[in-house]
Scaffold this motif. Sequence first.
Motif, mmCIF file in Angstrom:
data_model
loop_
_atom_site.group_PDB
_atom_site.id
_atom_site.type_symbol
_atom_site.label_atom_id
_atom_site.label_comp_id
_atom_site.label_asym_id
_atom_site.label_seq_id
_atom_site.Cartn_x
_atom_site.Cartn_y
_atom_site.Cartn_z
ATOM 1 N N HIS A 319 -52.258 -13.153 -45.825
ATOM 2 C CA HIS A 319 -52.273 -12.054 -46.786
ATOM 3 C C HIS A 319 -52.420 -12.568 -48.206
ATOM 4 O O HIS A 319 -52.278 -13.766 -48.474
ATOM 5 C CB HIS A 319 -50.975 -11.251 -46.680
ATOM 6 C CG HIS A 319 -49.761 -12.068 -47.033
ATOM 7 N ND1 HIS A 319 -49.024 -12.745 -46.085
ATOM 8 C CD2 HIS A 319 -49.174 -12.358 -48.232
ATOM 9 C CE1 HIS A 319 -48.034 -13.395 -46.678
ATOM 10 N NE2 HIS A 319 -48.104 -13.179 -47.982
ATOM 11 N N VAL A 320 -52.669 -11.624 -49.106
ATOM 12 C CA VAL A 320 -52.631 -11.873 -50.547
ATOM 13 C C VAL A 320 -51.939 -10.677 -51.191
ATOM 14 O O VAL A 320 -52.357 -9.532 -50.977
ATOM 15 C CB VAL A 320 -54.043 -12.045 -51.145
ATOM 16 C CG1 VAL A 320 -53.954 -12.213 -52.663
ATOM 17 C CG2 VAL A 320 -54.760 -13.238 -50.525
ATOM 18 N N PHE A 321 -50.875 -10.941 -51.945
ATOM 19 C CA PHE A 321 -50.163 -9.903 -52.693
ATOM 20 C C PHE A 321 -50.413 -10.148 -54.179
ATOM 21 O O PHE A 321 -50.215 -11.267 -54.672
ATOM 22 C CB PHE A 321 -48.659 -9.938 -52.426
ATOM 23 C CG PHE A 321 -48.269 -9.689 -50.989
ATOM 24 C CD1 PHE A 321 -49.168 -9.167 -50.070
ATOM 25 C CD2 PHE A 321 -46.980 -9.979 -50.560
ATOM 26 C CE1 PHE A 321 -48.807 -8.939 -48.752
ATOM 27 C CE2 PHE A 321 -46.604 -9.755 -49.245
ATOM 28 C CZ PHE A 321 -47.510 -9.240 -48.341
ATOM 29 N N ILE A 322 -50.816 -9.108 -54.892
ATOM 30 C CA ILE A 322 -51.185 -9.237 -56.305
ATOM 31 C C ILE A 322 -50.303 -8.327 -57.155
ATOM 32 O O ILE A 322 -50.186 -7.125 -56.875
ATOM 33 C CB ILE A 322 -52.667 -8.866 -56.520
ATOM 34 C CG1 ILE A 322 -53.569 -9.749 -55.648
ATOM 35 C CG2 ILE A 322 -53.051 -8.997 -57.989
ATOM 36 C CD1 ILE A 322 -55.016 -9.296 -55.625
ATOM 37 N N ASP A 323 -49.709 -8.899 -58.186
ATOM 38 C CA ASP A 323 -48.914 -8.137 -59.149
ATOM 39 C C ASP A 323 -49.808 -7.817 -60.342
ATOM 40 O O ASP A 323 -50.260 -8.720 -61.055
ATOM 41 C CB ASP A 323 -47.704 -8.962 -59.588
ATOM 42 C CG ASP A 323 -46.753 -8.173 -60.482
ATOM 43 O OD1 ASP A 323 -47.118 -7.062 -60.921
ATOM 44 O OD2 ASP A 323 -45.643 -8.676 -60.753
ATOM 45 N N THR A 324 -50.072 -6.529 -60.554
ATOM 46 C CA THR A 324 -50.939 -6.124 -61.660
ATOM 47 C C THR A 324 -50.165 -5.946 -62.964
ATOM 48 O O THR A 324 -50.763 -5.700 -64.010
ATOM 49 C CB THR A 324 -51.641 -4.793 -61.336
ATOM 50 O OG1 THR A 324 -50.667 -3.739 -61.328
ATOM 51 C CG2 THR A 324 -52.337 -4.856 -59.988
ATOM 52 N N GLY A 325 -48.842 -6.043 -62.894
ATOM 53 C CA GLY A 325 -48.011 -5.734 -64.046
ATOM 54 C C GLY A 325 -47.526 -4.302 -64.023
ATOM 55 O O GLY A 325 -46.583 -3.943 -64.741
ATOM 56 N N GLU A 327 -47.980 -2.414 -60.682
ATOM 57 C CA GLU A 327 -47.658 -2.226 -59.274
ATOM 58 C C GLU A 327 -48.061 -3.491 -58.524
ATOM 59 O O GLU A 327 -48.699 -4.385 -59.082
ATOM 60 C CB GLU A 327 -48.384 -1.010 -58.677
ATOM 61 C CG GLU A 327 -49.877 -1.020 -58.854
ATOM 62 C CD GLU A 327 -50.336 -0.044 -59.928
ATOM 63 O OE1 GLU A 327 -49.621 0.924 -60.197
ATOM 64 O OE2 GLU A 327 -51.405 -0.272 -60.512
ATOM 65 N N ILE A 328 -47.685 -3.549 -57.272
ATOM 66 C CA ILE A 328 -48.057 -4.674 -56.408
ATOM 67 C C ILE A 328 -49.048 -4.166 -55.376
ATOM 68 O O ILE A 328 -48.800 -3.152 -54.709
ATOM 69 C CB ILE A 328 -46.818 -5.278 -55.723
ATOM 70 C CG1 ILE A 328 -45.883 -5.874 -56.777
ATOM 71 C CG2 ILE A 328 -47.225 -6.350 -54.715
ATOM 72 C CD1 ILE A 328 -44.557 -6.336 -56.228
ATOM 73 N N VAL A 329 -50.174 -4.847 -55.258
ATOM 74 C CA VAL A 329 -51.212 -4.487 -54.294
ATOM 75 C C VAL A 329 -51.204 -5.534 -53.188
ATOM 76 O O VAL A 329 -51.265 -6.738 -53.465
ATOM 77 C CB VAL A 329 -52.598 -4.420 -54.968
ATOM 78 C CG1 VAL A 329 -53.667 -4.048 -53.946
ATOM 79 C CG2 VAL A 329 -52.581 -3.407 -56.113
ATOM 80 N N LYS A 330 -51.131 -5.066 -51.941
ATOM 81 C CA LYS A 330 -51.028 -5.975 -50.805
ATOM 82 C C LYS A 330 -52.225 -5.811 -49.877
ATOM 83 O O LYS A 330 -52.573 -4.689 -49.492
ATOM 84 C CB LYS A 330 -49.730 -5.722 -50.029
ATOM 85 C CG LYS A 330 -48.473 -5.987 -50.858
ATOM 86 C CD LYS A 330 -47.201 -5.823 -50.038
ATOM 87 C CE LYS A 330 -45.973 -6.206 -50.856
ATOM 88 N NZ LYS A 330 -44.722 -6.091 -50.056
ATOM 89 N N LEU A 331 -52.842 -6.940 -49.515
ATOM 90 C CA LEU A 331 -53.951 -6.971 -48.565
ATOM 91 C C LEU A 331 -53.549 -7.902 -47.425
ATOM 92 O O LEU A 331 -53.105 -9.034 -47.671
ATOM 93 C CB LEU A 331 -55.236 -7.461 -49.229
ATOM 94 C CG LEU A 331 -55.697 -6.648 -50.447
ATOM 95 C CD1 LEU A 331 -55.287 -7.355 -51.736
ATOM 96 C CD2 LEU A 331 -57.197 -6.420 -50.433
ATOM 97 N N ALA A 332 -53.709 -7.441 -46.185
ATOM 98 C CA ALA A 332 -53.123 -8.169 -45.063
ATOM 99 C C ALA A 332 -54.071 -8.296 -43.881
ATOM 100 O O ALA A 332 -55.094 -7.618 -43.801
ATOM 101 C CB ALA A 332 -51.836 -7.468 -44.620
#
Length: 397
Positions: A319-325, A327-332
Amino acid sequence: MRGLTPGPQLPPRLPEVQALSRFLAAKPEEWPGLAPRVTDEIGADALRRIVHATIARTGEFVTVTDSPDGLIVSGAKGQVRAWAQAAPDGEITALRIEGARYRPPRHRRRLPAPVTWATYLILVTLWNVLTVWTASDRIAWLGNMATLAAIYVIVEGCGAPAQQPRPLRRTVEAGAVAALASVWRLPGLPAGHGALRLAVGIALLAGAVWLVAAARLHRWRAPVSRPLLFPLEGTWYVVQGGGRVLNHHAHVPEQRGALDLVGLGRHGTRVRPGRDLTAYAAYGRPVRSPCDGRVISAADTVQDQKPGEIRYQPPYGNHVFIDTGREIVKLAHLRPGSVTVAKGDMVGAGQLLGEVGNTGNTTEPHLHIHAERDGVGLDLEFTGLSGRLHRGRKIRA
């Protein structure tokens, strides 16, 4: 928890079995040497609590074995499932132990779920078509047609028809055509007096339309702060998304707005003949970052599941979890070896993150994506995509 070593029955092809057995049989002060990365990441105190909770469920540790459901940790009182990765020298590099007692499934011979579902659907459709053709009057015909229409609304609205094999889809469609062809009988039928049957059919149809429409139009009224870039290219089909009836993620607070996306091939089907991973249109397709932000978690070493089976693994798999500042966007469920970023990296929208795989809690290759803020799932919005995102929608990107 000391003095126990894996017995000779443990399969040599699974170093994780031996490594996990050594770890669970060791004293807590030996854990940093057996699993230094796990100890550093989780913390010695947290790891001690996890192991003690496991012992509370299983009793004193006895053995670790492999099974189709994953690694099984057995004790005097019960079993739990686990997942581990081990380096060539036997060091545990990743570890997850399920927080519930494992109960082995009963080994009963039964038809695969798709076959059972297809048989049921075909029989129900056939029965309804026959009732239309054997209706004794016009009101009975209208009532039967309304009931049949309700079934088709549910099947098309909730059943994700693009997931079904083409022969099944064509059979269901042929049933609708056969039912409509019975309209030629109407001029020769009496008016009839079966008002109750007509009322029931209309009520069923209205209920089906309301159920599907409400689920497709559902929103959590908590949108992402700004539209995301759709992370995939080509034609995709939403198999999970929308309200509770259409989205099995809805009961998990942080995933309630999640989408599961499968790729569609040239003929509108998700899988070619064959059961290997490469037969699926989604497998290996590039996944790009939907936003700018900082990577707060990334994994790349979880192995693909065999289609149709689920071994116990970390639910998100690679996976990759991204913090946009904001919200957190998660791709799995990404393909092992394909992830191009690591924790701490800054990424930009459109940057390649990896490829669609079949890792984690999944039965076939697909991309899971959701956004959350403070542990609560958000409604996804993508640049250039209008309308609601729900099960059954095709997306061309």
